[in-house]
Motif scaffolding. Sequence first.
Motif, PDB file in Angstrom:
ATOM      1  N   THR A 171      13.285  12.528 -13.570  1.00 23.83           N
ATOM      2  CA  THR A 171      12.832  11.754 -12.422  1.00 23.83           C
ATOM      3  C   THR A 171      11.913  10.620 -12.850  1.00 23.83           C
ATOM      4  N   GLY A 172      12.222   9.410 -12.395  1.00 25.05           N
ATOM      5  CA  GLY A 172      11.404   8.264 -12.741  1.00 25.05           C
ATOM      6  C   GLY A 172      12.107   6.977 -12.360  1.00 25.05           C
ATOM      7  N   VAL A 173      11.515   5.868 -12.771  1.00 28.58           N
ATOM      8  CA  VAL A 173      12.095   4.556 -12.524  1.00 28.58           C
ATOM      9  C   VAL A 173      12.749   4.074 -13.820  1.00 28.58           C
ATOM     10  N   TYR A 174      13.968   3.630 -13.713  1.00 24.65           N
ATOM     11  CA  TYR A 174      14.752   3.227 -14.875  1.00 24.65           C
ATOM     12  C   TYR A 174      14.905   1.699 -14.900  1.00 24.65           C
ATOM     13  N   TYR A 175      14.712   1.132 -16.091  1.00 30.25           N
ATOM     14  CA  TYR A 175      14.770  -0.306 -16.298  1.00 30.25           C
ATOM     15  C   TYR A 175      15.700  -0.641 -17.457  1.00 30.25           C
ATOM     16  N   CYS A 176      16.275  -1.833 -17.422  1.00 31.01           N
ATOM     17  CA  CYS A 176      17.042  -2.321 -18.566  1.00 31.01           C
ATOM     18  C   CYS A 176      16.341  -3.531 -19.158  1.00 31.01           C
ATOM     19  N   ASN A 177      16.715  -3.867 -20.378  1.00 30.01           N
ATOM     20  CA  ASN A 177      16.204  -5.077 -20.979  1.00 30.01           C
ATOM     21  C   ASN A 177      17.005  -5.450 -22.211  1.00 30.01           C
ATOM     22  N   THR A 178      16.689  -6.602 -22.786  1.00 23.95           N
ATOM     23  CA  THR A 178      17.310  -7.061 -24.023  1.00 23.95           C
ATOM     24  C   THR A 178      16.273  -7.021 -25.129  1.00 23.95           C
ATOM     25  N   GLY A 179      16.734  -6.909 -26.359  1.00 19.15           N
ATOM     26  CA  GLY A 179      15.786  -6.878 -27.462  1.00 19.15           C
ATOM     27  C   GLY A 179      16.466  -6.724 -28.814  1.00 19.15           C
ATOM     28  N   TYR A 180      15.659  -6.314 -29.787  1.00 17.33           N
ATOM     29  CA  TYR A 180      16.168  -6.163 -31.154  1.00 17.33           C
ATOM     30  C   TYR A 180      15.317  -5.126 -31.872  1.00 17.33           C
ATOM     31  N   TYR A 181      15.849  -4.620 -32.966  1.00 16.34           N
ATOM     32  CA  TYR A 181      15.094  -3.662 -33.775  1.00 16.34           C
ATOM     33  C   TYR A 181      14.309  -4.395 -34.865  1.00 16.34           C
ATOM     34  N   SER A 182      13.063  -4.019 -34.979  1.00 19.32           N
ATOM     35  CA  SER A 182      12.224  -4.413 -36.106  1.00 19.32           C
ATOM     36  C   SER A 182      11.916  -3.134 -36.855  1.00 19.32           C
ATOM     37  N   GLY A 183      12.692  -2.879 -37.898  1.00 21.66           N
ATOM     38  CA  GLY A 183      12.637  -1.567 -38.526  1.00 21.66           C
ATOM     39  C   GLY A 183      13.193  -0.541 -37.555  1.00 21.66           C
ATOM     40  N   THR A 184      12.414   0.460 -37.261  1.00 23.83           N
ATOM     41  CA  THR A 184      12.848   1.489 -36.318  1.00 23.83           C
ATOM     42  C   THR A 184      12.289   1.250 -34.913  1.00 23.83           C
ATOM     43  N   TYR A 185      11.559   0.153 -34.749  1.00 22.98           N
ATOM     44  CA  TYR A 185      10.905  -0.120 -33.477  1.00 22.98           C
ATOM     45  C   TYR A 185      11.726  -1.121 -32.687  1.00 22.98           C
ATOM     46  N   PHE A 186      11.996  -0.812 -31.405  1.00 26.31           N
ATOM     47  CA  PHE A 186      12.756  -1.721 -30.559  1.00 26.31           C
ATOM     48  C   PHE A 186      11.793  -2.677 -29.879  1.00 26.31           C
ATOM     49  N   VAL A 187      12.057  -3.970 -30.035  1.00 21.34           N
ATOM     50  CA  VAL A 187      11.187  -5.005 -29.482  1.00 21.34           C
ATOM     51  C   VAL A 187      11.915  -5.709 -28.353  1.00 21.34           C
ATOM     52  N   VAL A 188      11.309  -5.717 -27.177  1.00 22.34           N
ATOM     53  CA  VAL A 188      11.908  -6.403 -26.035  1.00 22.34           C
ATOM     54  C   VAL A 188      11.673  -7.904 -26.165  1.00 22.34           C
ATOM     55  N   HIS A 189      12.687  -8.682 -25.852  1.00 27.73           N
ATOM     56  CA  HIS A 189      12.559 -10.135 -25.911  1.00 27.73           C
ATOM     57  C   HIS A 189      11.536 -10.631 -24.900  1.00 27.73           C
ATOM     58  N   GLY A 190      10.831 -11.698 -25.286  1.00 30.29           N
ATOM     59  CA  GLY A 190       9.902 -12.346 -24.370  1.00 30.29           C
ATOM     60  C   GLY A 190       8.465 -12.002 -24.683  1.00 30.29           C
ATOM     61  N   ALA A 191       7.613 -12.983 -24.478  1.00 27.95           N
ATOM     62  CA  ALA A 191       6.186 -12.774 -24.713  1.00 27.95           C
ATOM     63  C   ALA A 191       5.401 -13.430 -23.570  1.00 27.95           C
ATOM     64  N   PRO A 192       5.071 -12.670 -22.517  1.00 26.75           N
ATOM     65  CA  PRO A 192       5.411 -11.257 -22.352  1.00 26.75           C
ATOM     66  C   PRO A 192       6.850 -11.080 -21.887  1.00 26.75           C
ATOM     67  N   PRO A 193       7.404  -9.921 -22.061  1.00 23.73           N
ATOM     68  CA  PRO A 193       8.777  -9.692 -21.614  1.00 23.73           C
ATOM     69  C   PRO A 193       8.881  -9.650 -20.102  1.00 23.73           C
ATOM     70  N   SER A 194      10.063 -10.035 -19.607  1.00 22.66           N
ATOM     71  CA  SER A 194      10.339  -9.909 -18.178  1.00 22.66           C
ATOM     72  C   SER A 194      10.946  -8.544 -17.910  1.00 22.66           C
ATOM     73  N   TRP A 195      10.650  -8.010 -16.749  1.00 28.05           N
ATOM     74  CA  TRP A 195      11.223  -6.737 -16.319  1.00 28.05           C
ATOM     75  C   TRP A 195      11.764  -6.888 -14.915  1.00 28.05           C
ATOM     76  N   GLY A 196      12.825  -6.147 -14.634  1.00 26.80           N
ATOM     77  CA  GLY A 196      13.314  -6.086 -13.273  1.00 26.80           C
ATOM     78  C   GLY A 196      12.490  -5.123 -12.446  1.00 26.80           C
ATOM     79  N   ARG A 197      12.963  -4.862 -11.220  1.00 28.85           N
ATOM     80  CA  ARG A 197      12.237  -3.934 -10.346  1.00 28.85           C
ATOM     81  C   ARG A 197      12.520  -2.488 -10.714  1.00 28.85           C
ATOM     82  N   GLY A 198      13.570  -2.267 -11.462  1.00 31.70           N
ATOM     83  CA  GLY A 198      13.932  -0.907 -11.804  1.00 31.70           C
ATOM     84  C   GLY A 198      14.707  -0.234 -10.675  1.00 31.70           C
ATOM     85  N   THR A 199      15.213   0.954 -10.977  1.00 31.37           N
ATOM     86  CA  THR A 199      15.909   1.745  -9.968  1.00 31.37           C
ATOM     87  C   THR A 199      15.399   3.175 -10.043  1.00 31.37           C
ATOM     88  N   GLN A 200      15.051   3.730  -8.905  1.00 27.27           N
ATOM     89  CA  GLN A 200      14.427   5.052  -8.844  1.00 27.27           C
ATOM     90  C   GLN A 200      15.485   6.147  -8.958  1.00 27.27           C
TER      91      GLN A 200
END
Length: 125
Positions: free
Chosen positions: A91-120
Motif C-alpha cells: 500500500t502506497g503511492v506509486y510514481y514513475c520517472n526517467t534516469g540512469y545508473y551511476s554504479g549501482t545507484y539509480f539517479v533520476v533525471h533533473g536537478a531537482p527532478p520532476s515527479w508526477g502526482r503518483g497513483t494510490q
Amino acid sequence: QVQLVESGGGWVQAGGSLKLSCTISGRPLNTTRLAWYRQLPGKQRELVATISPLGFTTKYDDSVKGRFTISRDNAKETVYLQMNSLTPEDTGVYYCNTGYYSGTYFVVHGAPPSWGRGTQVTVSS
C-alpha cells in the motif's frame, strides 16, 4: 521539462493484482531507463523497478521480485508495472520517472527532478 502521468491504482484485496501505467513526455524514451518508485505510509520514496531503454534488462527491489513486472512501450511513451500477489505492505503511492545508473545507484533525471502526482495503491487484508 519531462511530464509524468501515473494511472491504474486503486483498491484491491490481498492476493489481487493491479497494472499501473505511466505516460512520459518531454524526453526521448528510446535512450532512457525508466523506473517505478513507491512511497509507503510514513516512509521515504523507494525504488521498486527499473527497465533499460529497449526493455531487455529489468531490475527489481527484493521486496517485489517475482511479483511485479516492469515493461515499456516506447511508441506509446508509456511504462507499466504489473503487480501480482499484492499484500497490505504494498500500500502506497506509486510514481514513475526517467534516469540512469551511476554504479549501482539509480539517479533520476533533473536537478531537482520532476515527479508526477503518483497513483494510490491500497491493498486490504
